[in-house]
Design a protein around this motif. Structure first.
Motif, short mmCIF file in Angstrom:
data_model
loop_
_atom_site.label_atom_id
_atom_site.label_comp_id
_atom_site.label_asym_id
_atom_site.label_seq_id
_atom_site.Cartn_x
_atom_site.Cartn_y
_atom_site.Cartn_z
N VAL A 3 0.88 -1.17 0.00
CA VAL A 3 0.00 0.00 0.00
C VAL A 3 0.92 1.22 0.00
CG1 VAL A 3 -1.88 1.22 1.14
CG2 VAL A 3 -1.71 -1.27 1.37
N HIS A 4 0.67 2.16 -0.89
CA HIS A 4 1.52 3.36 -0.97
C HIS A 4 0.65 4.60 -1.13
CE1 HIS A 4 4.92 5.94 -1.81
NE2 HIS A 4 5.76 4.93 -1.76
N ARG A 5 0.97 5.64 -0.36
CA ARG A 5 0.26 6.91 -0.46
C ARG A 5 0.73 7.72 -1.65
NH1 ARG A 5 -1.67 9.86 3.88
NH2 ARG A 5 -2.09 11.48 2.34
N TYR A 6 -0.11 8.66 -2.06
CA TYR A 6 0.31 9.75 -2.93
C TYR A 6 -0.49 10.98 -2.53
CZ TYR A 6 -3.94 8.86 -5.68
OH TYR A 6 -5.24 8.69 -6.07
N GLY A 7 -0.11 12.15 -3.02
CA GLY A 7 -0.80 13.38 -2.66
C GLY A 7 -0.17 14.04 -1.45
N GLU A 8 -1.00 14.78 -0.69
CA GLU A 8 -0.49 15.57 0.46
C GLU A 8 -0.39 14.68 1.70
OE1 GLU A 8 0.53 18.70 -0.08
OE2 GLU A 8 -0.02 18.24 -2.15
N ILE A 9 0.78 14.70 2.34
CA ILE A 9 1.03 13.84 3.50
C ILE A 9 1.58 14.69 4.64
CG2 ILE A 9 2.29 11.80 4.32
CD1 ILE A 9 2.48 10.87 1.43
N LYS A 10 1.14 14.36 5.87
CA LYS A 10 1.59 15.07 7.07
C LYS A 10 2.54 14.18 7.88
CE LYS A 10 -0.96 18.78 6.56
NZ LYS A 10 -0.32 20.05 6.18
N PRO A 11 3.45 14.79 8.66
CA PRO A 11 4.35 14.00 9.50
C PRO A 11 3.57 13.04 10.40
CG PRO A 11 5.07 16.28 9.48
CD PRO A 11 3.74 16.24 8.77
N GLY A 12 4.10 11.84 10.54
CA GLY A 12 3.46 10.82 11.36
C GLY A 12 2.53 9.90 10.58
N GLU A 13 2.15 10.30 9.37
CA GLU A 13 1.26 9.45 8.57
C GLU A 13 2.07 8.38 7.84
OE1 GLU A 13 -2.23 12.75 7.53
OE2 GLU A 13 -1.04 11.88 5.90
N PRO A 14 1.54 7.15 7.79
CA PRO A 14 2.20 6.11 7.01
C PRO A 14 2.28 6.48 5.53
CG PRO A 14 0.60 5.13 8.49
CD PRO A 14 0.36 6.62 8.51
N ILE A 15 3.43 6.24 4.93
CA ILE A 15 3.60 6.46 3.48
C ILE A 15 3.47 5.14 2.74
CG2 ILE A 15 5.20 7.21 1.68
CD1 ILE A 15 6.61 8.92 3.80
N VAL A 16 4.05 4.09 3.32
CA VAL A 16 4.11 2.82 2.58
C VAL A 16 4.00 1.65 3.55
CG1 VAL A 16 6.65 2.81 2.65
CG2 VAL A 16 5.47 1.51 0.88
N LEU A 17 3.37 0.59 3.07
CA LEU A 17 3.31 -0.69 3.78
C LEU A 17 3.69 -1.78 2.79
CD1 LEU A 17 2.28 -2.79 5.93
CD2 LEU A 17 -0.01 -2.45 4.95
N THR A 18 4.62 -2.63 3.19
CA THR A 18 4.86 -3.86 2.42
C THR A 18 4.71 -5.03 3.39
OG1 THR A 18 7.27 -3.93 2.76
CG2 THR A 18 6.47 -2.74 0.83
#
Lengths: 143, 79
Positions: free
Chosen positions: A82-97
């Motif tokens: 699972v991978h984020r894109y767009g606007e991200i804030k500190p502490g939020e997960p970016i990626v899960l493998t």
């Protein structure tokens, strides 16, 4: 195997639980997972937020490809990205493998393979907002 | 040949282009499409490219209808 791109914040533990709920009970003895989270600092600077750009069709194709490669290389029961894109804030997960297998070695190796391949080749680009303005991470000093 | 050319991240900002269709001679290479699309702007060091969403080289030949992408080094994942 599943590769997902998300524009909204996600809970990695719920993502893992969702996949596990679909697996045959007792079939896997190991699940290895990696969660990458946004830091509020980078190369000595405070980072307020980040924008993550990607090449949507190529990214999906690439993530599907490395899931297929991991599945053919190790004896896996399932794997997930699972991978984020767009606007991200500190502490939020970016990626899960994550990888599920009968024994731990395959799960560890496959999980690491997924994150290392993703980091090296998946077409994502981070732009950080620091105290002094915006910058592309590949242009940051020391990157 | 009609070629769709895409630019991402800092390359999109530097060239002022996001997506453009160019009319290329046949044969032509990936590098030729950069020159056509950007008006022969200098290509930054470490620029990466793809043909139809698969990593490619600047001297690879292209075909009519291809989608070519140019982008800087990738920075996905984290830590």
């Amino acid at each position: 195997m599943t590769a997902l791109l998300r524009s909204e914040a996600f809970d990695p533990w719920q993502e893992l639980a969702h996949i596990e709920s679909g697996l045959v009970k007792g079939a896997h003895g190991a699940c290895a997972s990696f969660v990458g989270t946004m830091r509020d600092f980078n190369v000595g600077d405070h980072v307020h937020s980040m924008s993550l750009e990607h090449y949507p069709e190529m990214t999906q194709q690439f993530l599907d490809k490395i899931c297929a490669e991991a599945t053919s290389r190790w004896d896996l029961i399932d794997c997930l990205i699972v991978h984020r894109y767009g606007e991200i804030k500190p502490g939020e997960p970016i990626v899960l493998t994550a990888a599920w297998s009968a024994h731990r070695a395959e799960a560890f190796d496959a999980c690491r393979y997924l994150i290392e391949e993703l980091k090296a080749r998946a077409p994502f680009w981070k732009k950080e907002t620091t105290d002094t303005g915006e910058r592309w991470v590949h242009d940051a000093p020391g990157e | 040949m009609q070629i769709k050319v895409k630019f991402f991240a800092s390359l999109s900002e530097q060239t002022g282009l996001a997506e453009i269709t160019v009319d290329a001679d046949n044969p032509a290479t990936v590098l030729d499409t950069w020159k056509l699309a950007t008006g022969d702007q200098t290509m930054p060091v470490n620029t990466l490219c793809a043909i139809n969403m698969v990593y490619a080289h600047l001297d690879d030949n292209i075909s009519d209808g291809d989608e070519i992408a140019f982008f800087p080094p990738v920075t996905g994942g984290c830590a």
